[in-house]
Structure formats: structure tokens, C-alpha cells
Design a protein around this motif. Structure first.
Motif, PDB file in Angstrom:
ATOM      1  N   VAL C  67      62.966 -20.735  43.960  1.00 21.66           N
ATOM      2  CA  VAL C  67      64.326 -20.287  44.350  1.00 21.66           C
ATOM      3  C   VAL C  67      64.678 -20.375  46.128  1.00 21.66           C
ATOM      4  O   VAL C  67      65.651 -20.937  46.551  1.00 21.66           O
ATOM      5  CB  VAL C  67      64.849 -19.043  44.088  1.00 21.66           C
ATOM      6  CG1 VAL C  67      65.731 -18.399  44.742  1.00 21.66           C
ATOM      7  CG2 VAL C  67      64.716 -18.931  42.502  1.00 21.66           C
ATOM      8  N   SER C  71      66.983 -22.844  47.864  1.00 21.71           N
ATOM      9  CA  SER C  71      68.273 -22.481  48.269  1.00 21.71           C
ATOM     10  C   SER C  71      68.382 -22.176  49.913  1.00 21.71           C
ATOM     11  O   SER C  71      69.528 -21.883  50.303  1.00 21.71           O
ATOM     12  CB  SER C  71      68.310 -21.004  47.497  1.00 21.71           C
ATOM     13  OG  SER C  71      67.498 -20.092  48.064  1.00 21.71           O
ATOM     14  N   VAL C 138      65.917 -23.602  38.183  1.00 20.04           N
ATOM     15  CA  VAL C 138      66.554 -23.232  39.381  1.00 20.04           C
ATOM     16  C   VAL C 138      67.476 -24.419  40.190  1.00 20.04           C
ATOM     17  O   VAL C 138      68.532 -24.186  40.472  1.00 20.04           O
ATOM     18  CB  VAL C 138      64.982 -23.109  40.306  1.00 20.04           C
ATOM     19  CG1 VAL C 138      65.553 -23.020  41.972  1.00 20.04           C
ATOM     20  CG2 VAL C 138      64.328 -21.951  39.857  1.00 20.04           C
ATOM     21  N   PRO C 149      72.392 -17.845  45.236  1.00 22.43           N
ATOM     22  CA  PRO C 149      70.925 -17.274  45.014  1.00 22.43           C
ATOM     23  C   PRO C 149      70.805 -15.657  44.680  1.00 22.43           C
ATOM     24  O   PRO C 149      70.514 -15.214  45.350  1.00 22.43           O
ATOM     25  CB  PRO C 149      70.294 -17.738  46.141  1.00 22.43           C
ATOM     26  CG  PRO C 149      71.378 -17.800  47.358  1.00 22.43           C
ATOM     27  CD  PRO C 149      72.528 -18.106  46.678  1.00 22.43           C
TER      28      PRO C 149
END
Lengths: 168, 168, 168, 168
Positions: C67, C71, C138, C149
Motif C-alpha cells: 500500500v 500510494s 492494492v 489509501p
DNA sequence: AAATAATCGAGACGGTACGTCAGGTCTTAAA
DNA sequence: TTTAAGACCTGACGTACCGTCTCGATTATTT
């Protein structure tokens, strides 16, 4: 120009035939009018006009060089569209006299100087108007109406106009 | 015409503003040149030219009507592009003299007839060449170079040319 | 990248802003994909993952690092276009797993090793498929759909998947 | 699409092959993404999913339909570039879930409803997150990494995820 | 120290696609 | 039957980037 005339000439086709990208054309010329003008009317005519001794003879020579300039195949095909494109844009319009008539104007000025010295002509001849008239006559007769370039044309136009200038 | 000039005028825009389909336009005119020609140059100038009694006076009047015709706002905006489009097509090119100069030619012929009778002019004046010259001068001066329509212009052009025709 | 996204980034602009010739860019990278990949995804994530003692905890940490990787502003802006460019070329397509997932794969392998030792997981877990699923989840959630996120996201995805792996 | 992929597909080529002007394309679709999307992903999949009696069976069927949708030749070739183009424009990005996942979402909702009634699943399953995960897994595995569409793939992905949803 | 080589910035170049525009033809539904 | 509306095919427009290339100028290296 010679194949299809001014209207049929496209920047893309010019680029393709030249083996060149369109960008390369646009990098050097701002558009079709500038490109065609430079291609067709830039063969600087540097021939010195003869001093014939009379205003009529000198003027015939000047008109003759205009006839020659405007009746060359590429020029005849290009002129009407080219002048129309120039005339459509104020900035370009202002340059028409310079672009197409500046060699002729130099010659005409010289011719008048000589005529004044000989006493054939007054000092205040409106050169630009005479030039517009000469050029207009040649352009309209050859470029627009499309008459063939009569060998005698220059003499006849010059004869018509010289009388209006001569001091009687 | 007045808003953007000949180049910016499109058949689609004309149709839209007229509240008409494009086909309706094409049903009546073959294309932009014919449409614009008819719109701009068909206000038949029927005024009878005065008999001034002299060749120079009569000629000034003829040139004056040409100046008037070519310097009307719509006409000045249309002329260069219009003539270029006509000149680009051989069939149309052949009609230019008739379309734009036929009233002027009638007048000019009448003027010369009178001048011959008065003994001012020879009988074999090349009317077409004179007309091309007059029209060319006016067109080039106003339409191409874009000079403002000087009130005195007609007289000056006529004066320049009349001498070449007069019998001395 | 941050200003206009992957599509608006051009080699020419990168070179100009760097005060460098385009050739200098092409001398070091084969094209936009390679350049952007190296710029955005090469900050080697060397942080050692903690041993949380449970498969779920470890997996949450792995997903959390994915993540984080996907992100980051530049990464989120670059990822979709970058992966599309890689996927469009067979040779590059083959390198996607290695380029983007190799650190995650190492961690995932370690996590599974520990889980096997604890008896939480079978020995024949298909690591690549699990990794594709985690990364796909993801990537799709953040990179494509563009969801923010969520702080809890890693835990929720890990929780969903861990059950399918655990020996019950 | 099938011949050169999303990147090699140009509006001009589509128009030419269709025997159509580019304008006609642009009149119907705003650009390549919309055109390709409609061409490739609009064959409404109306097949009713079977009620297999178990959450795992139903979920396998849902994933199977995603696999089918994403692994059709044209779809596989289009997807990465297409999603990248959508993701690059905020307005389009917002439509991705609806465009690509709305049939799957309906099915998934129905599947969960049945599972809740059977007591296999809690009532508060986060459908969107599950769907993103399923779609992401399939997309990443097939569309990005480019794995061949394993016949068993749907079952393996479903099995991995169903456990995280089931009430134990 | 001078001569040579390597590297660089700048940007021209041949291509290819873009999205727009106008031309002139055509189809449709209403008047 | 004619019309307004506008879709349609065609082809040109001028712009943007691509990746390659050619220039001088500036460094580094070698003699």
C-alpha cells in the motif's frame, strides 16, 4: 505550383515530395503564402535596365520586366491566390508593395529621375500610383483575365501611360 | 463578408444564419464563388453616365464608377479571394471580364464613340486593354494594396491614361 | 509526474527542465517507461518486516508495504500508465513481477516460511498467485479506482486472504 | 485491437478501415478510450449465474465470469491501456467501477445475499472491497503479468478469499 | 602545453497521430 | 415536392512528441 495551381498546393504534399516532415516546413515558413512567395518571387531580378534615352522607352522596359515577372509559369499560377491570401491579412497586406514591387519601384524612380533631367517629366510624379497602375494593368491582364503574354503588351501599356506623365 | 472576409465565409455559416439547409444553397449556387459574386456584384449599376463633353471628364466618370464598385465594403473584402477563385478555374476565368467589367465596358465604348465624334480619340482604341488597365489599377490600388479610396483617385488615374489615347 | 501524470510527462520536458539534451536521457534510459520506473520505484525499501508472530499480522505488514509503495503520490500517478506501457511489450511484460514485486516476494516467502514452521500454513502455498492477488487488490483499489489509501486497508485485505491459506 | 494492441490502435486507422471519416468517429465517441471501451466491453454478459448452494461455489462462478471477461483476446489486449487512460482523467476514473464491474457487482451481491440466508456469511461484507480484490487479482494476473488463463484460476482465487468471508 | 577525444546542450529533423474544420453529397422527417 | 437539419466521406490544417541526428562548445585525456 505548375501542376495544380496555388489552391491545389498543400503543405503536406510539399513536405512529402521534399522528403521532409511538415514541421520542417512550418519551422521555416509561417504558412503557404510565405512559402510560395519565397519559392516563386525571390529570384532577384538584378538585370540593370538600359537607358533608352526616352521616357517611353524606359517605361516600356520597366513594364516589360513586370510582364516577365508576372508571366513566368509558376508566378502566373501563384499570383492571384497568393495576393488574395496576402490581402486577407492586414499585416501581410502592408508588405505587398515591398515584396512584389520594390525592384520595379527602384527602376521606376531611376527612370523618372532621368526623365526629369531631360525635361520630359515633372518632378512630382506620384511613383506609387503609377506603379500600382502599371502592376495592376499587367496583373489584371495576365494573372486574372489570363490573356497570353503578348510580346507587344509592355509597349502598349507604357505608351498609354507615358503621355499622362510627360510635360507637354 | 464584412465580418471575416472572403476566406472566413463558409457555406455552412451562410446557411445557418439564413435559417436554411446547406443543400438549399447548393441548389441555387454552384459554390462559394458564385454565391459571393451574386451577393456582392449584382446590384446592377444602372446610373447613366453624364456626358461631360471631354474625354478626360467622361473617363474620370467611368473610373469613378469602378472605384465605387470596387471600394464598397463587401466588395473590397470579397474581391481578391473571389477573383483568385475565378482565376483558378479556366471556365470561370473566361467569365471574369464579362462578370465584373461588362457595365464598365458599355460605358467605355460609349465614351470612346463620343470622343471619336469629337475628334479627341482615334477609332481603333483597344477598349479591352484600356479597361484591363483601368480596372487593374483600381483593383490593385484598392483591393490588393488596400489604399483608402481617395476621392481624387479616379481623376488621377483617368488623367494618366487619357493622354495616351487622345489624338494630339 | 506529480504535475500532469504519466501521460503528460514527455522526455523533451524532462530534458528541458533538467537542463540537459534529449540524447543524454536516451543515453541512460531506453524510453519513458524505463525512466519513470527508475525514478519512481527504485527507492529500495530495505526496511525489515517485523515478525509479528502470526500469519495474519505478518501478511498485514506485507500488504501494508505494498500500500505504501503504490500510494506514494508519484507512484500512484505513474502506475497505471507505466504498467500499461510495460504490458504492451512482451519483453517488458515479463519483467513486471520482478520489477515491482520482488521485494514483496522475498518478504512474503519469509512470512510463509515462518508460518509453515508455526504450523499455520501448508507448505505448498502458491506464492506468486497470492502475491498477484495482494498486488492486484492494492493496485486496483488505489491505482485504478483511485480510492484514498485507507489506513485500515492493508489489514482488511490481509484478513480476507489469510483465511484461505491457513491450515484449519 | 487484436492486431497491434491498444497503443497501436489509432482513430484514423479505425475510420479508414471502417470506410468512414474521422469526424464520424468523433461524433459518436469522445476519443479512443470511449470507443475501445464500448467496442470491447459492451457485450452485456446476461447469463444468470447458477446457484451452486455454497458460497465457495458461487464465488468461483463470479470470479470465473471475471476471468472470462478479462481474458477475451480483445479485452486482454485492451485492458491495461484502457484502464490507464481512464485512470488518468478524474471524471473517467470515477466511472471505472461502474463500467467494468457493475454486472459482477450485481452477481456478487446476490451471492452474498444467499450466503447470509444460509448463515455462511456475515451481513456486513464490504462488497466493493471484495470486488476490487477479485477484479484486481484477475486483472493483475492476466492483464498485467500476462499469465495464460489457467482453467483452475477462478477456483483458486475464490478459495483463497472465501475463507475470509465465511462465518466460522 | 598542445592535440585529441569524449561528452554535452541545443534543437533540427523525418515521422506519425492528433482533433478540428470546411467542402459538397446524402438521407430523413416535416411542411 | 421542397425544405431544414445535419450526418456523412474526404482531405487539409497546424500542433505535439517521438527517437535519431548533427552541430559547436566544453570538458578530459593523451601525447
Amino acid at each position: 505550383m505548375a501542376e495544380g495551381g496555388y489552391g491545389a498546393l498543400t503543405i503536406g504534399a510539399v513536405a512529402a515530395r521534399a522528403g521532409v516532415g511538415k514541421d520542417t516546413i512550418y519551422r521555416r515558413w509561417s504558412g503557404k503564402p510565405e512559402l510560395v512567395y519565397e519559392a516563386v518571387f525571390t529570384t532577384a531580378d538584378t538585370a540593370v535596365l538600359p537607358d533608352t534615352g526616352t521616357l517611353e522607352g524606359d517605361l516600356t522596359a520597366v513594364v516589360g520586366s513586370l510582364v516577365e515577372e508576372f508571366s513566368a509559369p509558376a508566378a502566373a499560377a501563384a499570383l492571384p491566390g497568393l495576393l488574395a491570401d496576402f490581402a486577407a491579412v492586414p499585416e501581410l497586406r502592408a508588405t505587398i508593395r515591398t515584396r512584389f514591387l520594390s525592384p520595379a519601384k527602384e527602376r521606376l524612380t531611376a527612370v523618372f529621375d532621368r526623365a526629369v533631367q531631360r525635361g520630359e517629366s515633372a518632378q512630382d510624379v506620384p511613383v506609387d500610383l503609377v506603379l500600382d497602375t502599371l502592376a495592376g494593368a499587367v496583373f489584371f491582364h495576365l494573372g486574372i483575365v489570363g490573356e497570353e503574354p503578348d510580346a507587344d503588351l509592355a509597349r502598349r501599356i507604357a505608351a498609354m501611360i507615358v503621355k499622362g506623365i510627360e510635360v507637354r
